[in-house]
Design a protein around this motif. Structure first.
Motif, PDB file in Angstrom:
ATOM      1  N   GLY A   1       7.982  -1.268  -7.297  1.00  0.00           N
ATOM      2  CA  GLY A   1       6.816  -2.131  -7.443  1.00  0.00           C
ATOM      3  C   GLY A   1       7.190  -3.554  -7.825  1.00  0.00           C
ATOM      4  O   GLY A   1       6.586  -4.525  -7.341  1.00  0.00           O
ATOM      5  N   VAL A   2       8.178  -3.710  -8.673  1.00  0.00           N
ATOM      6  CA  VAL A   2       8.632  -5.041  -9.090  1.00  0.00           C
ATOM      7  C   VAL A   2       9.163  -5.827  -7.887  1.00  0.00           C
ATOM      8  O   VAL A   2       8.924  -7.037  -7.750  1.00  0.00           O
ATOM      9  N   ILE A   3       9.851  -5.150  -6.997  1.00  0.00           N
ATOM     10  CA  ILE A   3      10.374  -5.805  -5.784  1.00  0.00           C
ATOM     11  C   ILE A   3       9.219  -6.320  -4.925  1.00  0.00           C
ATOM     12  O   ILE A   3       9.264  -7.442  -4.381  1.00  0.00           O
ATOM     13  N   ILE A   4       8.153  -5.528  -4.813  1.00  0.00           N
ATOM     14  CA  ILE A   4       6.976  -5.934  -4.039  1.00  0.00           C
ATOM     15  C   ILE A   4       6.336  -7.181  -4.649  1.00  0.00           C
ATOM     16  O   ILE A   4       5.893  -8.092  -3.934  1.00  0.00           O
ATOM     17  N   VAL A   5       6.276  -7.241  -5.977  1.00  0.00           N
ATOM     18  CA  VAL A   5       5.711  -8.419  -6.650  1.00  0.00           C
ATOM     19  C   VAL A   5       6.444  -9.686  -6.225  1.00  0.00           C
ATOM     20  O   VAL A   5       5.826 -10.714  -5.916  1.00  0.00           O
TER      21      VAL A   5
ATOM     22  N   TRP B   1       0.829  -1.209   0.000  1.00  0.00           N
ATOM     23  CA  TRP B   1       0.000   0.000   0.000  1.00  0.00           C
ATOM     24  C   TRP B   1       0.863   1.258   0.000  1.00  0.00           C
ATOM     25  O   TRP B   1       0.497   2.277  -0.576  1.00  0.00           O
ATOM     26  N   ALA B   2       2.030   1.170   0.625  1.00  0.00           N
ATOM     27  CA  ALA B   2       2.960   2.307   0.614  1.00  0.00           C
ATOM     28  C   ALA B   2       3.414   2.617  -0.806  1.00  0.00           C
ATOM     29  O   ALA B   2       3.456   3.787  -1.216  1.00  0.00           O
ATOM     30  N   VAL B   3       3.747   1.584  -1.576  1.00  0.00           N
ATOM     31  CA  VAL B   3       4.217   1.808  -2.939  1.00  0.00           C
ATOM     32  C   VAL B   3       3.096   2.370  -3.822  1.00  0.00           C
ATOM     33  O   VAL B   3       3.317   3.273  -4.625  1.00  0.00           O
ATOM     34  N   GLY B   4       1.879   1.849  -3.647  1.00  0.00           N
ATOM     35  CA  GLY B   4       0.755   2.386  -4.403  1.00  0.00           C
ATOM     36  C   GLY B   4       0.524   3.856  -4.101  1.00  0.00           C
ATOM     37  O   GLY B   4       0.279   4.669  -5.000  1.00  0.00           O
ATOM     38  N   ASN B   5       0.604   4.216  -2.827  1.00  0.00           N
ATOM     39  CA  ASN B   5       0.392   5.616  -2.447  1.00  0.00           C
ATOM     40  C   ASN B   5       1.575   6.498  -2.784  1.00  0.00           C
ATOM     41  O   ASN B   5       1.412   7.711  -2.950  1.00  0.00           O
ATOM     42  N   LEU B   6       2.756   5.906  -2.886  1.00  0.00           N
ATOM     43  CA  LEU B   6       3.918   6.672  -3.334  1.00  0.00           C
ATOM     44  C   LEU B   6       3.621   7.310  -4.686  1.00  0.00           C
ATOM     45  O   LEU B   6       3.851   8.502  -4.892  1.00  0.00           O
ATOM     46  N   ASP B   7       3.091   6.522  -5.604  1.00  0.00           N
ATOM     47  CA  ASP B   7       2.782   7.042  -6.932  1.00  0.00           C
ATOM     48  C   ASP B   7       1.677   8.091  -6.874  1.00  0.00           C
ATOM     49  O   ASP B   7       1.756   9.133  -7.524  1.00  0.00           O
ATOM     50  N   ARG B   8       0.627   7.806  -6.104  1.00  0.00           N
ATOM     51  CA  ARG B   8      -0.500   8.754  -6.037  1.00  0.00           C
ATOM     52  C   ARG B   8      -0.033  10.130  -5.542  1.00  0.00           C
ATOM     53  O   ARG B   8      -0.384  11.158  -6.114  1.00  0.00           O
TER      54      ARG B   8
END
Length: 405
Positions: free
Chosen positions: A177-181, A22-29
């Motif tokens: 994001g790739v690392i999270i995957v 969720w941190a990575v998703g919100n980073l982009d937002r």
């Protein structure tokens, strides 16, 4: 998928992964809210077009909420989490190569489609693997990453936007994001194990029952109203502080750390108290906070100094954060785990439609009133009052879906 409470070590690992995702998703937002100042200059955007760019993500995000929840209930949360992070990483990276308004709108829309499945799938994981008395706390930990990003991104943006530029920042976000995957693929429990003894939910029947519930529609309206305020503020405050309060990007970044800290504190406190209090009591508190939100929005935008503006913004963030965390708690505690993904998707559709409508509407209002934000502020005040009414209309009894108590 029925409730299967995991051992504590695995539950702790899962909540860390949900937090990071969720941190990575919100980073982009949040990056987009600051990068748009430079993107607007590069692409020669009007305020209305700027609002369209900010809103395009939310259109895709909103449209994917129900399908994301249905797919998580039907095929398992892990698959949808992986899909979400893979797709959003691809289109985060592609944001860096957009060179026209039209291309930017398409990329941001598809980014929203990718991210749209994350929260419904995460909610299903929480209702499946965690006991009821921990679910609001787990959700608060996951959502707290948004608060941390709101605190860190202003500083990150202030430094990186003026050094490496907005295009390079989005490439870096995609790599993260790739690392999270990879982490999700290795650690999140297998869908097959979770589903092997269960019959897949009957999608049409479950959706049909959910859309007939007044409980769900009260949540949809509550989500729409509180997120209209949330994303209206998050999308436009950097531009407002630049254009109206005449602050440079470094100053904006420094000031916005303060409400970010308050939002983080509010997130953890809210999760703790909502798990401890009866939902009836929390609902009344949420309605009172939504009413106070309307008052402090007016005080904030009429503040006579930047220090007073930030003070009121901190109060606004505290009030708003409690309501934002309260709403999913009704689903986490009143909807069976088998259908939590679909229910969360339906409710969150309202919130993300607000994210689509509000930034563009604010941009149009600012253009229509020659740079004045007064009409937009009054719109957010009225929306906050509607939120009070919708919260009070939410029922607390356990919801019976598809014959499950």
């Amino acid at each position: 998928m029925t409730e299967v409470v995991l051992e504590k070590k695995m539950r702790n690992m899962l909540v860390v992964l949900l937090f990071l995702g969720w941190a990575v998703g919100n980073l982009d937002r949040y990056l987009m809210n600051y990068a748009i100042v430079y993107i607007g200059d590069d692409l020669s955007l009007t305020n209305t077009e700027t609002g369209m760019v900010l809103s395009s993500f939310f259109l895709g995000y909103a449209l994917m909420q129900m399908p994301g929840g249905i797919l998580a209930d039907r095929f398992g949360a892990k698959r949808i989490l992986l899909f979400a992070v893979i797709i959003w990483s691809i289109f985060t990276g592609l944001t860096a190569v957009a060179w026209t308004l039209g291309i930017m709108l398409v990329i941001r829309f598809l980014f929203g489609i990718g991210e749209g499945g994350f929260q419904p799938a995460a909610s299903k994981i929480i209702t499946t693997y965690y006991p009821e008395n921990e679910r609001s706390k787990v959700m608060s930990i996951m959502l707290s990453s948004s608060s941390i990003m709101s605190m860190l991104v202003p500083i990150i943006s202030a430094v990186l936007l003026v050094t490496i530029g907005w295009r390079a920042i989005f490439v870096i976000a995609a790599i993260i994001g790739v690392i999270i995957v990879v982490l999700y693929w290795k650690v999140v429990p297998s869908d097959k194990v979770a589903q092997e003894t269960d019959e897949a939910p009957r999608v049409k029947e479950i959706v049909g029952k959910l859309v007939k519930m007044p409980f769900m529609w009260s949540l949809v309206v509550s989500y729409f109203t509180i997120y209209a305020v949330n994303w209206g503020l998050n999308s436009w405050i950097p531009t407002y502080l630049s254009n109206v309060r005449n602050l440079d990007l470094l100053s904006i970044g420094g000031w916005q750390v303060i409400p970010g800290v308050i939002m983080l504190i509010a997130m953890f406190l809210s999760g703790y108290f909502i798990d401890k209090l009866d939902l009836k009591v929390s609902k009344v508190i949420g309605a009172v906070f939504a009413l106070l939100l309307a008052v402090f929005l007016l005080l904030m935008f009429n503040a006579t100094s930047i220090g007073l503006f930030i003070t009121y913004q901190c109060i606004v963030m505290f009030l708003m954060t409690f309501v934002i965390l309260l709403l999913p708690s009704f689903i986490l505690k009143k909807i069976p785990a088998e259908y939590a993904g679909t229910a969360m998707g339906m409710a969150n559709t309202g919130g993300q439609l607000a994210g689509f409508v509000t930034p563009t509407l604010i941009g149009m209002m600012v253009d229509a009133f020659d740079g004045s934000y007064n009409a937009a502020v009054w719109m957010l005040v009225i929306i906050s009052i509607i939120c009070v009414i919708s919260i009070l209309s939410i029922t607390q009894r356990k919801q019976n879906v598809g014959g499950t108590a």
